[in-house]
Write a protein that holds these residues in place. Structure first.
Motif, PDB file in Angstrom:
ATOM      1  N   VAL A  81       0.837  -1.198   0.000  1.00  0.00           N
ATOM      2  CA  VAL A  81       0.000   0.000   0.000  1.00  0.00           C
ATOM      3  C   VAL A  81       0.876   1.255   0.000  1.00  0.00           C
ATOM      4  CG1 VAL A  81      -1.675   1.308   1.338  1.00  0.00           C
ATOM      5  CG2 VAL A  81      -1.959  -1.150   1.051  1.00  0.00           C
ATOM      6  N   ARG A  85       1.491   4.425  -2.914  1.00  0.00           N
ATOM      7  CA  ARG A  85       1.358   5.865  -2.671  1.00  0.00           C
ATOM      8  C   ARG A  85       2.500   6.627  -3.321  1.00  0.00           C
ATOM      9  NH1 ARG A  85      -0.385   5.519   3.629  1.00  0.00           N
ATOM     10  NH2 ARG A  85      -2.224   4.282   3.164  1.00  0.00           N
TER      11      ARG A  85
ATOM     12  N   SER B 180      -8.415   2.366  -7.004  1.00  0.00           N
ATOM     13  CA  SER B 180      -8.262   2.731  -5.602  1.00  0.00           C
ATOM     14  C   SER B 180      -6.944   2.184  -5.038  1.00  0.00           C
ATOM     15  CB  SER B 180      -9.458   2.202  -4.811  1.00  0.00           C
ATOM     16  OG  SER B 180      -9.319   2.542  -3.469  1.00  0.00           O
ATOM     17  N   TYR B 181      -6.648   0.917  -5.312  1.00  0.00           N
ATOM     18  CA  TYR B 181      -5.377   0.343  -4.833  1.00  0.00           C
ATOM     19  C   TYR B 181      -4.199   1.144  -5.367  1.00  0.00           C
ATOM     20  CZ  TYR B 181      -8.085  -3.840  -3.652  1.00  0.00           C
ATOM     21  OH  TYR B 181      -9.000  -4.714  -3.145  1.00  0.00           O
ATOM     22  N   ALA B 182      -4.293   1.569  -6.649  1.00  0.00           N
ATOM     23  CA  ALA B 182      -3.174   2.270  -7.269  1.00  0.00           C
ATOM     24  C   ALA B 182      -2.935   3.641  -6.634  1.00  0.00           C
ATOM     25  CB  ALA B 182      -3.416   2.430  -8.772  1.00  0.00           C
ATOM     26  N   LEU B 183      -3.934   4.151  -5.907  1.00  0.00           N
ATOM     27  CA  LEU B 183      -3.736   5.424  -5.192  1.00  0.00           C
ATOM     28  C   LEU B 183      -3.139   5.186  -3.810  1.00  0.00           C
ATOM     29  CD1 LEU B 183      -7.084   7.217  -6.052  1.00  0.00           C
ATOM     30  CD2 LEU B 183      -4.814   7.899  -6.800  1.00  0.00           C
ATOM     31  N   GLY B 184      -2.832   3.932  -3.517  1.00  0.00           N
ATOM     32  CA  GLY B 184      -2.275   3.620  -2.211  1.00  0.00           C
ATOM     33  C   GLY B 184      -3.331   3.582  -1.121  1.00  0.00           C
ATOM     34  N   VAL B 185      -4.535   3.218  -1.496  1.00  0.00           N
ATOM     35  CA  VAL B 185      -5.609   3.109  -0.509  1.00  0.00           C
ATOM     36  C   VAL B 185      -5.674   1.652  -0.049  1.00  0.00           C
ATOM     37  CG1 VAL B 185      -8.082   3.393  -0.136  1.00  0.00           C
ATOM     38  CG2 VAL B 185      -6.874   4.942  -1.666  1.00  0.00           C
ATOM     39  N   PRO B 186      -5.676   1.412   1.268  1.00  0.00           N
ATOM     40  CA  PRO B 186      -5.751   0.029   1.742  1.00  0.00           C
ATOM     41  C   PRO B 186      -7.078  -0.625   1.355  1.00  0.00           C
ATOM     42  CG  PRO B 186      -5.337   1.552   3.564  1.00  0.00           C
ATOM     43  CD  PRO B 186      -5.582   2.374   2.356  1.00  0.00           C
TER      44      PRO B 186
END
Lengths: 258, 292
Positions: A81, A85, B180-186
């Protein structure tokens, strides 16, 4: 803030099938690197290993090393994760969140990660939309649904959403393949202006596009029918398109492939 | 050189088209007849006692022969029992569906859960009433109460909620999860803030169908809620009434005044379900992105 990526000995699998074999390359910071090659040769798979999106698919796994500056992204303590980011991604089909407005789409990554201050969010929205060349078109209707925009605008919205979290690297998986030439031009201009700040990697089927936007180009091909994909060569874009080192590259870019 | 023939469809094709059109219209009319007849009959017969007294009075100290009285105690009972059943079954059902779609991924446990949800879908309502009677009242020794009815209704609601939610979650495109995952959202935040909101409208519709289905259940309540003529505001103490029980209770009396009360009860029940559906639509509409 842009960072260098060094890949060594990378293999990616879907279940028991090996999709890409033994790839090593260096991706330079503050530049655009393009991946070209026939369909199914592992370009997108390789791109997805760079921000650990590959393993989201059930049964998929990766072997090898990906270093972001000196940090191994596949190290034991690394949180996928957190990797995502730092390394953002834009997909082939524009995929704004349908329940959210334009404004909410841009701040989705920040909000979902806990940034809540209104003033700060407003500022980031304007900055990101300006960065994605979309601000003038949508500034009066930020509250409208993101899914109501045209395809090209949606894709720029997705780029704004990706750069709003201020990543170090931006991965683009055929970002223009669903767009018309005018929207494509807008995105290409955008890529040119973003490369001062970001390390950009773009997968494309359009060789003119690779020649126009990239500084370096990597050519991928299948090792043979039914075999995993591999990287044939990577070099300055000029050199790849005028005087490639491998016969296979020349055959592909001149259309004598297969 | 052959000339292209662009004249309209041949006689047989036109005939087939007409035939299919008539068949479709006839099927629609046939489907609507029972619905319209039912609504007409219930409204016509129910209107007689559809008055203030009906909604403000119970049947306490009113015999079958007496006019007047009302279903206040039954309305309170239905709201409380169905409300508690929803509070129990909606979170469990939605979370089960989230597990099946987002985490299960064909695992053994997911397959077992899916199998038992299928089995639960087929449980006759009286069996769920018997189960709660045997477990809650006979074995654990609790008295008849509204909450026991809620448990029986929750057993009936659960598989419907799981199934409806599961189908809706499956419809959420994978692109959105990846975006969503690609935005670094768990993953859990992706589920809470992207996937569930996207499927929200469909989930609400499914949940409302489940509520509407159990609201009219009579059999499971007979063995758990029992029957009373007095107002009992507490679902946790003593027998309660419910609208379907009220209809059942009044309809079996021979006097016309009682039968009129039963029709009014049936009309009230239908209106409840309609109001719930309207509320669901309103919620779904309000959920769309609005101007800042």
């Amino acid at each position: 803030m842009a960072k260098r990526i060094e890949v060594s000995g990378l293999n990616a699998y879907y279940g028991k099938t090996r999709a890409i074999e033994d790839i090593s390359m260096t991706i330079e910071p503050r530049s655009v690197t393009a991946f070209i090659g026939p369909s199914g040769c592992g370009k997108s798979t390789f791109l997805r290993t760079l921000n650990r999106m590959h393993e989201v698919i059930p049964g998929a796994r990766v072997e090898g090393k990906v270093l972001l500056d000196d940090l191994d992204l596949y190290g034991p303590d690394v949180d996928p994760v957190a990797v995502r980011r730092v390394i953002g991604m834009v997909f082939q089909r524009p995929n704004p969140f349908p329940t959210m407005s334009i404004y909410e789409n841009v701040v989705a990554g920040l909000k979902l990660n806990g940034v809540r201050r209104k003033a700060q969010l407003d500022e980031i929205v304007e900055k990101s939309l300006r960065g994605a060349n979309l601000w003038n078109e949508v500034k009066d209707r930020l509250g409208r649904p993101g899914a109501g925009l045209s395809g090209g605008q949606q894709q720029r919205l997705c780029i704004a959403r990706a750069i709003a979290v201020e990543p170090q690297v931006l991965l683009m998986d055929e970002p223009c393949s669903a767009l018309d030439p005018i929207s494509t031009l807008a995105i290409e201009d955008l890529i040119a202006s973003l490369k001062d700040q970001y390390t950009i990697v773009i997968v494309t089927h359009n060789m003119q596009q690779a020649a126009r936007v990239s500084d370096r180009t990597a050519f991928f091909n299948l090792a043979g029918p039914g075999k995993p994909g591999r990287m044939v060569e990577i070099d300055e874009t000029n050199k790849i398109f005028t005087n490639p080192g491998e016969k296979a590259t020349e055959d592909y870019i001149t259309g004598r492939f297969g | 050189m052959s000339t292209v023939n662009l004249t309209g469809p041949s006689g047989i094709r036109k005939f087939k088209d007409k035939l299919a059109f008539v068949a479709v219209c006839a099927a629609f009319a046939l489907a609507v007849i029972p619905l319209v007849t039912l609504l007409y009959t219930v409204i016509k017969n129910g209107a007689k006692r559809f008055d203030m007294e009906f909604f403000t009075h119970s049947m306490n100290a009113i015999g079958g022969r007496d006019a007047g009285g009302g279903a206040y105690h039954a309305i309170i009972g239905t709201i409380e029992q169905v409300g508690l059943a929803s509070v129990i079954s909606i979170p469990i059902g939605v979370l089960t569906a989230v597990y099946l779609v987002e985490y299960g991924g064909g695992r053994r446990l997911a397959r077992i859960v899916t199998f038992f949800v299928d089995v639960m879908t087929g449980v006759p309502s009286i069996v769920s009433g018997l189960f709660v009677f045997a477990f809650w009242i006979a074995l654990l020794g609790f008295e008849y109460m509204g909450f026991a009815g809620s448990l029986a209704l929750a057993v009936l609601m659960l598989p419907t909620v799981v199934r409806a939610t599961e189908e809706m979650l499956k419809l959420v495109p994978n692109d959105l999860r990846e975006a969503s995952y690609a935005l670094g959202v768990p993953r859990w935040r992706t589920i809470c803030f992207v996937i569930l909101p996207t499927a929200f409208t469909g989930i609400i519709t499914g949940v409302m169908l489940a509520i509407a289905r159990v609201m009219g259940e009579t059999a499971p309540l007979l063995m758990t809620v029992f029957v009373t003529t007095a107002i009992n505001n507490s679902p946790f103490k003593g027998p309660q009434m419910a609208l379907p029980l009220f209809v059942w209770d009044q309809a079996q009396l021979p006097q016309q005044v009682a039968i009129d009360r039963a029709w009014a009860g049936a009309l009230t029940l239908i209106l409840f379900v309609m109001l719930l559906n309207l509320a669901a639509r309103l919620i779904a509409r309000l959920r769309k992105p609005v101007s800042r």
